[in-house]
Enzyme design. Structure first.
Site, PDB file in Angstrom:
ATOM      1  N   GLU A 347      -5.021  -0.239   9.137  1.00  0.00           N
ATOM      2  CA  GLU A 347      -4.206  -1.262   8.470  1.00  0.00           C
ATOM      3  C   GLU A 347      -2.832  -0.676   8.034  1.00  0.00           C
ATOM      4  OE1 GLU A 347      -5.362  -2.299   3.979  1.00  0.00           O
ATOM      5  OE2 GLU A 347      -3.099  -2.234   4.195  1.00  0.00           O
ATOM      6  N   SER A 350      -0.136  -5.829   4.920  1.00  0.00           N
ATOM      7  CA  SER A 350      -1.159  -6.713   4.046  1.00  0.00           C
ATOM      8  C   SER A 350      -0.059  -7.893   3.637  1.00  0.00           C
ATOM      9  CB  SER A 350      -1.557  -5.942   3.027  1.00  0.00           C
ATOM     10  OG  SER A 350      -2.652  -6.670   2.581  1.00  0.00           O
TER      11      SER A 350
HETATM   12  N1  LIG Z   1      -1.776   5.815   0.015  1.00  0.00           N
HETATM   13  C1  LIG Z   1      -1.073   5.124   0.907  1.00  0.00           C
HETATM   14  N2  LIG Z   1      -0.255   6.063   1.688  1.00  0.00           N
HETATM   15  C2  LIG Z   1       0.314   5.627   2.704  1.00  0.00           C
HETATM   16  N3  LIG Z   1       0.710   4.178   3.128  1.00  0.00           N
HETATM   17  C3  LIG Z   1      -0.077   3.437   2.159  1.00  0.00           C
HETATM   18  C4  LIG Z   1      -0.925   3.924   0.992  1.00  0.00           C
HETATM   19  N4  LIG Z   1      -1.421   2.817   0.150  1.00  0.00           N
HETATM   20  C5  LIG Z   1      -0.843   1.748   1.125  1.00  0.00           C
HETATM   21  N5  LIG Z   1      -0.113   2.110   2.149  1.00  0.00           N
HETATM   22  C6  LIG Z   1       0.818   1.139   3.099  1.00  0.00           C
HETATM   23  O1  LIG Z   1       1.324   0.088   2.256  1.00  0.00           O
HETATM   24  C7  LIG Z   1       0.822  -1.051   2.763  1.00  0.00           C
HETATM   25  C8  LIG Z   1       0.970  -2.119   1.834  1.00  0.00           C
HETATM   26  O2  LIG Z   1      -0.160  -1.486   0.985  1.00  0.00           O
HETATM   27  S1  LIG Z   1      -1.193  -2.863   0.353  1.00  0.00           S
HETATM   28  O3  LIG Z   1      -1.647  -2.401  -0.881  1.00  0.00           O
HETATM   29  O4  LIG Z   1      -1.929  -3.112   1.419  1.00  0.00           O
HETATM   30  N6  LIG Z   1      -0.522  -4.226   0.055  1.00  0.00           N
HETATM   31  C9  LIG Z   1       0.781  -4.209  -0.726  1.00  0.00           C
HETATM   32  O5  LIG Z   1       1.277  -3.229  -1.368  1.00  0.00           O
HETATM   33  C10 LIG Z   1       1.618  -5.632  -0.762  1.00  0.00           C
HETATM   34  N7  LIG Z   1       2.581  -5.510  -1.652  1.00  0.00           N
HETATM   35  C11 LIG Z   1       2.219  -5.546   0.598  1.00  0.00           C
HETATM   36  O6  LIG Z   1       2.936  -4.658   0.851  1.00  0.00           O
HETATM   37  C12 LIG Z   1      -0.632  -0.854   3.447  1.00  0.00           C
HETATM   38  O7  LIG Z   1      -0.796  -1.672   4.520  1.00  0.00           O
HETATM   39  C13 LIG Z   1      -0.278   0.626   4.259  1.00  0.00           C
HETATM   40  O8  LIG Z   1       0.492   0.767   5.340  1.00  0.00           O
END
Ligand SMILES: Nc1ncnc2c1ncn2[C@@H]1O[C@H](COS(=O)(=O)NC(=O)[C@@H](N)CO)[C@@H](O)[C@H]1O
Length: 423
Positions: A347, A350
């Site tokens: 992923e 999102s």
């Molecule tokens: N702990 C993490 N470390 C690095 N990248 C992350 C982490 N958590 C999330 N992401 C990145 O952030 C993206 C979006 O996070 S999410 O929780 O899925 N969705 C959102 O935050 C929504 N606001 C859309 O961006 C993820 O698909 C991933 O690419």
């Protein structure tokens, strides 16, 4: 949050949403509380009516009758005052339950328990084949001296990262590419904070529920948001916008902080899952029109796909099932990008449509042409999140000599170079 009137009139549909999303909430508790609160309110109103009627009698009363009437007025006022704490307590309890009521998923959403039941919609791009043994993200970074995980771990502990040299420039190039790309598609660039007031996390829907994911700053009324979705969603909180101001579309870059409390042991190496990262977030506030909102859903999904295509990264689009979409979503797709070293799609984006569920919590309203105040609809999708996207980027674009191919679209952000690193 859903409209209480809607909940009363559609309890069955709301109970089904609670069931298929696996939300720990008994709607009957809320409906009982709602009836009790209505009862208290009716009692207060009856007393107020009686008090008003009694007050009208005083001026016309005889001197003998007046003292009793005045005493009655005082007694009624006392009784009303006595009911206020119960009224407030019921209202607060009801609000806490209302904040937990999930949104109704779109009828097309597959019912499922968790991400294993998400549905793959399509795959795009060609998976790379290597006529050499490919390296993984950490090996590539270390071979080029573009990271120093050991030293930064001394500074920040696990799930930290530091990029050096062209590694650092690559991260910023990807961010700038995404911001320019989205600005070119009419999205207003924002560079924003991750320091937010707690109520903004309630507005966005992260609270109640996601408390353990969020860093809280001791002694300050501030927390660190895990996504620019949080500050941007609350930028216009409580304001009455005009219909002409909509749609608002933003490309917001910010730091993003996550405790990853539930991820112990997962992705502990490298850049996939870190405590602090940077994300370019697409955010849309549009009219309360599902057809228009679904067009925006396709737009922000398409933007992310176009960014991945320009970066020459193979990916797939999956539809999140009810058990993996979160309480506030009507519709949600993840984009997963190919990671050669794991031979799986991971992923990276999102994309969500939340109807007016977020706007109702946030107080995002606009005055429609008919003059009525309406809650807006909100959507969000990742534009690019670094450093995670660098994992598929480095691994897919690695060359036999360990250097990294730079796709045409990114070269303007790297001084025109078509290759990074030294053999
Ligand atoms: N702990 C993490 N470390 C690095 N990248 C992350 C982490 N958590 C999330 N992401 C990145 O952030 C993206 C979006 O996070 S999410 O929780 O899925 N969705 C959102 O935050 C929504 N606001 C859309 O961006 C993820 O698909 C991933 O690419």
């Amino acid at each position: 949050m859903l409209d209480l009137k809607f909940i009363r009139e559609n309890a069955g549909a709301v109970k089904e949403a609670i069931r298929v999303k696996g939300v720990p909430l008994d709607l009957d508790d809320l409906l009982t509380l709602d009836r009790e609160l209505l009862g208290v309110k009716q009692r207060v109103e009856a007393l107020q009516t009686e008090r008003n009627a009694n007050a009208k009698l005083v001026p016309r009363a005889t001197p003998e009758a007046r003292p009793a009437l005045i005493q009655t007025g005082k007694d009624l006022a006392e009784e009303i005052k006595g009911l206020e704490p119960s009224l407030r307590a019921h209202e607060e309890q009801l609000r806490q339950l209302l904040l937990r009521v999930p949104n109704i998923p779109h009828p097309d959403v597959p019912v499922g328990r968790d991400d294993t039941e998400n549905v793959e919609l399509r795959r795009e791009g060609v998976l790379p084949t290597f006529d050499f043994t490919p390296l993984d993200q950490v090996e590539l970074l270390e071979r080029q001296g573009w990271s120093d995980f050991e030293r930064v771990a001394r500074v920040s502990g696990s799930r930290s990262y530091l990029l050096k040299g062209d590694g650092a420039l690559l991260e910023m190039a990807v961010q700038m590419f995404a911001m320019s790309f989205l600005a070119g598609r009419g999205f207003t660039p924002l560079s924003t904070t991750a320091l937010v007031r707690p109520e903004t996390l309630v507005n966005s829907g992260h609270f109640p529920g996601d408390e353990e994911s969020v860093y809280k700053l001791e002694g300050d009324e501030l927390m660190l948001a895990g996504t620019a979705e949080v500050p941007v969603n609350s930028l216009y909180a409580g304001e009455q916008m005009s219909e002409g101001q909509l749609p608002m579309t933003f490309a917001a870059i910010s730091g993003a902080f996550r405790r990853e409390a539930g991820s112990a042991g997962r992705d502990v190496r490298g850049l996939i899952r870190v405590h602090e990262f940077r994300k370019v977030e697409q955010y849309v506030i549009c009219r309360a029109d599902e057809q228009e909102a679904l067009r925006w859903f396709d737009t922000i999904l398409g933007n992310a796909e176009a960014l991945l295509a320009a970066l020459e990264l193979p990916y797939r689009v999956v539809q999140n099932c009810t058990g993996d979409m979160g309480a506030g979503k009507v519709l949600m797709y993840d984009i997963e990008t190919w990671v050669p070293s794991e031979q799986v799609y991971r992923e990276t984006h999102s994309c969500s449509y939340l109807g007016d569920w977020q706007a109702r919590r946030t107080g995002l309203r606009y005055r429609g042409e008919d003059g009525k105040l309406v809650y807006a609809h909100t959507l969000n999708n990742t534009g690019i999140a670094t450093p995670r996207i660098l994992v598929p980027f480095l691994e897919n674009h690695q060359q036999r000599d360990g250097t990294i191919h730079v796709p045409q679209a990114l070269r303007p952000y790297l001084g025109g170079r078509d290759t990074l690193g030294t053999p």
